[in-house]
Design a protein around this motif. Sequence first.
Motif, PDB file in Angstrom:
ATOM      1  N   VAL A 127      -7.846 -11.417  14.643  1.00  0.00           N
ATOM      2  CA  VAL A 127      -9.021 -10.547  14.631  1.00  0.00           C
ATOM      3  C   VAL A 127      -8.590  -9.099  14.403  1.00  0.00           C
ATOM      4  O   VAL A 127      -9.232  -8.361  13.659  1.00  0.00           O
ATOM      5  N   LYS A 128      -7.485  -8.706  15.018  1.00  0.00           N
ATOM      6  CA  LYS A 128      -7.050  -7.324  14.914  1.00  0.00           C
ATOM      7  C   LYS A 128      -6.492  -6.993  13.536  1.00  0.00           C
ATOM      8  O   LYS A 128      -6.504  -5.840  13.125  1.00  0.00           O
ATOM      9  N   PHE A 129      -5.940  -7.993  12.802  1.00  0.00           N
ATOM     10  CA  PHE A 129      -5.325  -7.697  11.512  1.00  0.00           C
ATOM     11  C   PHE A 129      -6.383  -7.302  10.491  1.00  0.00           C
ATOM     12  O   PHE A 129      -7.362  -8.004  10.287  1.00  0.00           O
ATOM     13  N   GLN A 130      -6.173  -6.178   9.880  1.00  0.00           N
ATOM     14  CA  GLN A 130      -7.069  -5.696   8.843  1.00  0.00           C
ATOM     15  C   GLN A 130      -6.347  -5.781   7.494  1.00  0.00           C
ATOM     16  O   GLN A 130      -5.186  -5.369   7.388  1.00  0.00           O
ATOM     17  N   PRO A 131      -6.994  -6.339   6.469  1.00  0.00           N
ATOM     18  CA  PRO A 131      -6.356  -6.393   5.152  1.00  0.00           C
ATOM     19  C   PRO A 131      -5.839  -5.019   4.733  1.00  0.00           C
ATOM     20  O   PRO A 131      -6.487  -3.997   4.975  1.00  0.00           O
TER      21      PRO A 131
ATOM     22  N   ILE B 171      -0.910  -5.847  -9.806  1.00  0.00           N
ATOM     23  CA  ILE B 171       0.083  -5.727  -8.730  1.00  0.00           C
ATOM     24  C   ILE B 171      -0.300  -4.596  -7.775  1.00  0.00           C
ATOM     25  O   ILE B 171      -0.177  -4.725  -6.553  1.00  0.00           O
ATOM     26  N   SER B 172      -0.770  -3.488  -8.323  1.00  0.00           N
ATOM     27  CA  SER B 172      -1.130  -2.345  -7.473  1.00  0.00           C
ATOM     28  C   SER B 172      -2.339  -2.646  -6.595  1.00  0.00           C
ATOM     29  O   SER B 172      -2.527  -2.004  -5.557  1.00  0.00           O
ATOM     30  N   GLU B 173      -3.156  -3.622  -6.997  1.00  0.00           N
ATOM     31  CA  GLU B 173      -4.368  -3.947  -6.236  1.00  0.00           C
ATOM     32  C   GLU B 173      -4.189  -5.134  -5.292  1.00  0.00           C
ATOM     33  O   GLU B 173      -5.148  -5.554  -4.638  1.00  0.00           O
ATOM     34  N   LEU B 174      -2.984  -5.692  -5.193  1.00  0.00           N
ATOM     35  CA  LEU B 174      -2.759  -6.808  -4.277  1.00  0.00           C
ATOM     36  C   LEU B 174      -2.984  -6.363  -2.832  1.00  0.00           C
ATOM     37  O   LEU B 174      -2.478  -5.318  -2.405  1.00  0.00           O
ATOM     38  N   VAL B 175      -3.721  -7.166  -2.098  1.00  0.00           N
ATOM     39  CA  VAL B 175      -4.052  -6.860  -0.708  1.00  0.00           C
ATOM     40  C   VAL B 175      -3.574  -7.991   0.195  1.00  0.00           C
ATOM     41  O   VAL B 175      -3.843  -9.167  -0.089  1.00  0.00           O
ATOM     42  N   LEU B 176      -2.844  -7.646   1.250  1.00  0.00           N
ATOM     43  CA  LEU B 176      -2.442  -8.638   2.246  1.00  0.00           C
ATOM     44  C   LEU B 176      -3.676  -9.022   3.039  1.00  0.00           C
ATOM     45  O   LEU B 176      -4.237  -8.210   3.764  1.00  0.00           O
TER      46      LEU B 176
END
Length: 368
Positions: free
Chosen positions: A42-46, A109-114
Amino acid sequence: MNFATLKTNKPLRNVVILALATAVAVTGATVAVVTQERGVRVKFQPEPLYQGLETKLDQVGRITYTLGRGLRGVEKITLNRRPDGRWTVAERQNYPAKQDLVQKALIGISELVLYEPRTARPEWHRNLGLLSPEDLGSSARVELFDKSGKRMVAFLAGKVPDQTGDARGQGMIYLRRDGENQSWLARGRFPLFQSAQDWLDTSFIDIKREEIKRVTLWAGTDHPVVMSRPSKDVEDFALENVPAGRVTRGAPVVNGTATSAVDLMFDDAAPVESLLFPDTSPSAVIETFDGLRISLTMTGGGGALWAKITATADPSIAAPGSDMKPVEARAKMLNERLGHWTYKLPQQTGNQLTQSMDLLTHDAGDKQ
């Protein structure tokens, strides 16, 4: 067992109490772990894979893909930015790359989001396709270097999960930063081609059907095949030199051969000096209504024909009084772009450009 027994049997009562306490402790610990995991999720934010990379794309001078080839080791695909900003493919002697495709890779690549954390256990990386290519893994190592050669970005790209899009319809992929064990489900898309050929700019002769006036196969030999039409308004090409006693196999067959170079792409490219073109090499000449002549000289066999191309402006082909300056400029541009290279033709195109008169005609007495 009843409460009376527990009251009179003290050892048994102690065992039961201990068992109950253990059960409560285990349950509590399980709940705590689950709660903790949920809390972490829950705490992890992309967050971006590389924060601020989108502002540094103009600094990128090289893109490298390292791909596993099993027991054959690894293979690299290297895209280099020239001083004029154009991109080339190093493994194809710096032949021009598809510029829009390289831009798509950089932006992607620059727009990749975890998006969500996954396993940090190395022994589970294989399941996500994240085992390194040097370890017989199927991942692709993607690296960006600046113009001085300093590495800016390095990560391993793995499997695309069955769920290939998130709620916004964006693609998903497993990845991990190079040198880190933590893996991620990431959001985004970028090209992940497996061969250098996929990056080549396959724009080629750029000739359209309506331009073509005449096509000659086996030009310069004793058995040429000449197909032509008198004007752009005439749809079908005709065989000019049909031998006596033979007839064509029909307009669709002749048209298919005469227009086989229309919007032509190639499969691969190599320096022109890397192949030999004997005097007996098959050749094809394409002439346009405005006076452009394109000559293809071919070599090879077994369905793998390579062609070298030259272009000239010939006033004798064009209508009398035509302005030849645009044609001369086009011929110069084609020679500058194509003249230093030889091109592997698609098999079907190679077959068409080496058709013989016997294949395009049949005996007049035969029924087709």
